[in-house]
Design a protein around this motif. Structure first.
Motif, PDB file in Angstrom:
ATOM      1  N   ALA A  20      -6.758  17.932 -17.780  1.00 53.56           N
ATOM      2  CA  ALA A  20      -6.906  16.951 -16.333  1.00 53.56           C
ATOM      3  C   ALA A  20      -6.563  18.066 -15.303  1.00 53.56           C
ATOM      4  O   ALA A  20      -5.676  18.906 -15.212  1.00 53.56           O
ATOM      5  N   GLU A  21      -7.223  17.678 -14.131  1.00 54.41           N
ATOM      6  CA  GLU A  21      -6.929  18.286 -12.878  1.00 54.41           C
ATOM      7  C   GLU A  21      -5.660  17.533 -12.305  1.00 54.41           C
ATOM      8  O   GLU A  21      -5.467  16.573 -12.426  1.00 54.41           O
ATOM      9  N   PRO A  22      -4.930  18.221 -11.475  1.00 61.65           N
ATOM     10  CA  PRO A  22      -3.761  17.591 -10.860  1.00 61.65           C
ATOM     11  C   PRO A  22      -4.082  16.853  -9.752  1.00 61.65           C
ATOM     12  O   PRO A  22      -5.124  16.763  -9.103  1.00 61.65           O
ATOM     13  N   LEU A  23      -3.148  15.790  -9.663  1.00 61.84           N
ATOM     14  CA  LEU A  23      -3.350  14.625  -8.587  1.00 61.84           C
ATOM     15  C   LEU A  23      -2.627  15.080  -7.356  1.00 61.84           C
ATOM     16  O   LEU A  23      -1.468  15.403  -7.214  1.00 61.84           O
ATOM     17  N   THR A  24      -3.496  15.381  -6.446  1.00 57.21           N
ATOM     18  CA  THR A  24      -2.978  15.803  -4.978  1.00 57.21           C
ATOM     19  C   THR A  24      -2.770  14.405  -3.871  1.00 57.21           C
ATOM     20  O   THR A  24      -3.802  13.758  -4.279  1.00 57.21           O
ATOM     21  N   GLU A  25      -2.163  14.879  -3.103  1.00 59.06           N
ATOM     22  CA  GLU A  25      -2.066  13.917  -1.921  1.00 59.06           C
ATOM     23  C   GLU A  25      -3.463  13.379  -1.324  1.00 59.06           C
ATOM     24  O   GLU A  25      -3.517  12.304  -1.095  1.00 59.06           O
ATOM     25  N   GLU A  26      -4.329  14.558  -1.088  1.00 57.53           N
ATOM     26  CA  GLU A  26      -5.553  14.328  -0.525  1.00 57.53           C
ATOM     27  C   GLU A  26      -6.529  13.511  -1.211  1.00 57.53           C
ATOM     28  O   GLU A  26      -7.151  12.621  -0.984  1.00 57.53           O
ATOM     29  N   LYS A  27      -6.418  13.497  -2.685  1.00 60.31           N
ATOM     30  CA  LYS A  27      -7.092  13.188  -3.739  1.00 60.31           C
ATOM     31  C   LYS A  27      -6.689  11.521  -3.775  1.00 60.31           C
ATOM     32  O   LYS A  27      -7.761  10.751  -3.893  1.00 60.31           O
ATOM     33  N   PHE A  28      -5.757  11.488  -3.761  1.00 67.22           N
ATOM     34  CA  PHE A  28      -5.094   9.954  -3.848  1.00 67.22           C
ATOM     35  C   PHE A  28      -5.432   9.482  -2.597  1.00 67.22           C
ATOM     36  O   PHE A  28      -5.929   7.967  -2.627  1.00 67.22           O
ATOM     37  N   ASP A  29      -5.403  10.030  -1.385  1.00 60.83           N
ATOM     38  CA  ASP A  29      -5.765   9.326  -0.095  1.00 60.83           C
ATOM     39  C   ASP A  29      -7.329   8.691  -0.339  1.00 60.83           C
ATOM     40  O   ASP A  29      -7.731   7.823   0.093  1.00 60.83           O
ATOM     41  N   GLU A  30      -8.002   9.771  -0.979  1.00 60.42           N
ATOM     42  CA  GLU A  30      -9.698   9.380  -1.194  1.00 60.42           C
ATOM     43  C   GLU A  30      -9.625   8.093  -2.063  1.00 60.42           C
ATOM     44  O   GLU A  30     -10.366   7.179  -1.847  1.00 60.42           O
ATOM     45  N   LEU A  31      -8.590   8.130  -3.123  1.00 60.74           N
ATOM     46  CA  LEU A  31      -8.816   6.931  -3.970  1.00 60.74           C
ATOM     47  C   LEU A  31      -8.462   5.701  -3.528  1.00 60.74           C
ATOM     48  O   LEU A  31      -8.775   4.616  -3.879  1.00 60.74           O
ATOM     49  N   LEU A  32      -7.651   5.728  -2.325  1.00 61.04           N
ATOM     50  CA  LEU A  32      -7.014   4.456  -1.860  1.00 61.04           C
ATOM     51  C   LEU A  32      -8.151   3.886  -0.884  1.00 61.04           C
ATOM     52  O   LEU A  32      -8.022   2.712  -0.406  1.00 61.04           O
ATOM     53  N   LYS A  33      -9.298   4.698  -0.538  1.00 62.46           N
ATOM     54  CA  LYS A  33     -10.202   4.083   0.366  1.00 62.46           C
ATOM     55  C   LYS A  33     -10.742   2.978  -0.327  1.00 62.46           C
ATOM     56  O   LYS A  33     -11.075   2.875  -1.565  1.00 62.46           O
ATOM     57  N   HIS A  76       1.180  10.004  -8.290  1.00 61.91           N
ATOM     58  CA  HIS A  76       1.351   9.733  -6.973  1.00 61.91           C
ATOM     59  C   HIS A  76       2.935   9.438  -6.474  1.00 61.91           C
ATOM     60  O   HIS A  76       3.152   9.265  -5.279  1.00 61.91           O
ATOM     61  N   LEU A  77       3.350   8.977  -7.640  1.00 61.64           N
ATOM     62  CA  LEU A  77       4.857   8.577  -7.229  1.00 61.64           C
ATOM     63  C   LEU A  77       5.856   9.726  -6.651  1.00 61.64           C
ATOM     64  O   LEU A  77       6.788   9.752  -5.998  1.00 61.64           O
ATOM     65  N   GLU A  78       5.424  11.231  -6.779  1.00 59.94           N
ATOM     66  CA  GLU A  78       6.111  12.164  -6.132  1.00 59.94           C
ATOM     67  C   GLU A  78       6.002  12.206  -4.934  1.00 59.94           C
ATOM     68  O   GLU A  78       6.819  12.578  -4.092  1.00 59.94           O
ATOM     69  N   PHE A  79       4.811  11.946  -4.276  1.00 57.97           N
ATOM     70  CA  PHE A  79       4.515  11.934  -2.746  1.00 57.97           C
ATOM     71  C   PHE A  79       4.511  10.569  -2.037  1.00 57.97           C
ATOM     72  O   PHE A  79       4.461  10.363  -1.051  1.00 57.97           O
ATOM     73  N   MET A  80       4.272   9.604  -2.969  1.00 60.84           N
ATOM     74  CA  MET A  80       4.341   8.167  -2.387  1.00 60.84           C
ATOM     75  C   MET A  80       4.938   7.251  -3.260  1.00 60.84           C
ATOM     76  O   MET A  80       4.417   6.701  -4.286  1.00 60.84           O
ATOM     77  N   PRO A  81       6.412   7.415  -3.147  1.00 59.40           N
ATOM     78  CA  PRO A  81       7.167   6.523  -4.083  1.00 59.40           C
ATOM     79  C   PRO A  81       6.654   4.994  -4.122  1.00 59.40           C
ATOM     80  O   PRO A  81       6.492   4.388  -2.941  1.00 59.40           O
ATOM     81  N   PRO A  82       6.978   4.212  -5.137  1.00 51.59           N
ATOM     82  CA  PRO A  82       6.964   2.760  -5.116  1.00 51.59           C
ATOM     83  C   PRO A  82       7.840   1.948  -4.307  1.00 51.59           C
ATOM     84  O   PRO A  82       9.163   2.611  -3.937  1.00 51.59           O
ATOM     85  N   PRO A  83       7.694   0.884  -3.758  1.00 56.46           N
ATOM     86  CA  PRO A  83       8.369   0.133  -2.937  1.00 56.46           C
ATOM     87  C   PRO A  83       9.604  -0.513  -3.685  1.00 56.46           C
ATOM     88  O   PRO A  83       9.602  -1.771  -3.737  1.00 56.46           O
ATOM     89  N   GLU A  84      10.499   0.129  -4.129  1.00 52.12           N
ATOM     90  CA  GLU A  84      11.751  -0.277  -4.970  1.00 52.12           C
ATOM     91  C   GLU A  84      12.741   0.431  -4.395  1.00 52.12           C
ATOM     92  O   GLU A  84      12.731   1.563  -4.035  1.00 52.12           O
ATOM     93  N   GLY A  85      14.124  -0.096  -4.801  1.00 48.99           N
ATOM     94  CA  GLY A  85      15.170   0.346  -4.343  1.00 48.99           C
ATOM     95  C   GLY A  85      15.557   0.643  -2.965  1.00 48.99           C
ATOM     96  O   GLY A  85      15.054  -0.336  -2.074  1.00 48.99           O
ATOM     97  N   GLU A  86      15.868   1.795  -2.469  1.00 51.22           N
ATOM     98  CA  GLU A  86      15.803   2.064  -0.984  1.00 51.22           C
ATOM     99  C   GLU A  86      14.642   2.297  -0.355  1.00 51.22           C
ATOM    100  O   GLU A  86      14.360   2.228   0.893  1.00 51.22           O
TER     101      GLU A  86
END
Length: 303
Positions: free
Chosen positions: A239-252, A265-275
């Motif tokens: 598989a190809e790596p998931l980049t922030e640009e690719k994930f932005d495209e998927l969110l459209k 995507h948790l690496e550059f856009m963490p889920p809304p939990e904890g702090e």
């Protein structure tokens, strides 16, 4: 005679049609949580069937026993003030039924909301399941891979889903594994499931979320642990790596097919939990930039 044959024809047609129907998914459980819910559904159906049957029997008796008869014109029926036994039956039985179903519901709710029993020898597989208009993103943090619109899971192992949304409120539901639970944009909900039987199952968003709701589905494949581990290794190789640009495209907003990536995507856009939970995610500058990006995606998908 014609009426009799018409009724028989209708009954025969209904039976013939129902013979070719597949079983209801919620009544064909493949995991402990779904099994508990299916048994509760059947229990409710059984109790309701007894009530309906009893009502119709009483109705038939009343119609026959108290049908119109040739009484004199000055006949007056006897005046009855009250009957304590009738009142006890009419009030007591419904109270007992409601109390029993309430007890079963609370007990079952505690069971399905907890981690499934019998899998304590293995750590649960944690999967972050997030939605965007109108896609499902499945992040495997321990395996460091991510899939879109399909989910692979091991059998005979507890599953812990972390649910949230990049857009409107959705609902994660795999009918043959358990009940649905909401995914929202500013918090993470946890859903515990497990699959006992290998196979392919249907998953979907069970909450209306706009024009693409009908196709907001995903495929689920349950397999033995060894096959799951082999699949993870294959994904990391191919598989190809998931980049922030690719994930932005998927969110459209829109529909896409199935895809697989290394990294999440948790690496550059963490889920809304904890702090990062709530409407004000994080505190540092780096966290603030991530949170602003998260809020921007949410706002875009809301509009």
């Amino acid at each position: 005679m014609i009426k009799k044959w018409s009724i028989l024809s209708i009954v025969f047609t209904i039976v013939t049609v129902l013979t070719g129907c597949e079983p209801l998914l919620v009544l064909d459980p493949k995991g402990p949580q779904a099994e508990r819910q299916a048994s509760d559904i059947m229990l409710s159906i059984g109790i309701m069937s007894i009530i309906v049957l009893a009502v119709f029997v009483i109705l038939f008796i009343m119609l026959v026993k108290y049908r119109a008869s040739k009484q004199s014109e000055d006949y007056e029926p006897p005046h009855i003030k009250a009957n304590i036994w009738v009142e006890i039956i009419c009030v007591g039985i419904p109270v007992l039924i409601v109390a029993y179903l309430s007890f079963v519901s609370v007990q079952s709710n505690n069971i399905v909301e907890s981690a499934p029993k019998g899998y304590e020898d293995k750590e649960p597989l944690i999967v972050y399941a997030s939605t965007s208009n109108w896609k499902w993103h499945f992040s495997y943090p321990e395996e460091n891979i991510e899939t879109v619109n399909y989910l692979y899971i091991p059998t005979d192992r507890a599953l812990e889903f972390k649910l949230y949304s990049f857009g409107p409120i959705t609902s994660f539901w795999i009918p043959q594994l358990g009940g649905q639970k909401y995914a929202m944009s500013d918090m993470v909900n946890t859903l515990h499931l497990a699959a006992d039987v290998p196979g392919e199952y249907m998953g979907r968003n069970a909450n209306f979320s706009g024009e693409g709701f009908a196709e907001n589905t995903f495929n689920v494949k349950a397999m033995p642990e060894e096959e799951f581990d082999d699949w993870v290794k294959e994904v990391k190789k191919a598989a190809e790596p998931l980049t922030e640009e690719k994930f932005d495209e998927l969110l459209k907003p829109g529909h896409v097919g199935q895809s697989t990536y290394t990294g999440t995507h948790l690496e550059f856009m963490p889920p809304p939990e904890g702090e990062n939970g709530g409407h004000h995610h994080g505190s540092s500058k780096s966290e603030k930039s991530v949170d602003d990006s998260h809020e921007e995606h949410s706002n875009q998908n809301h509009h």
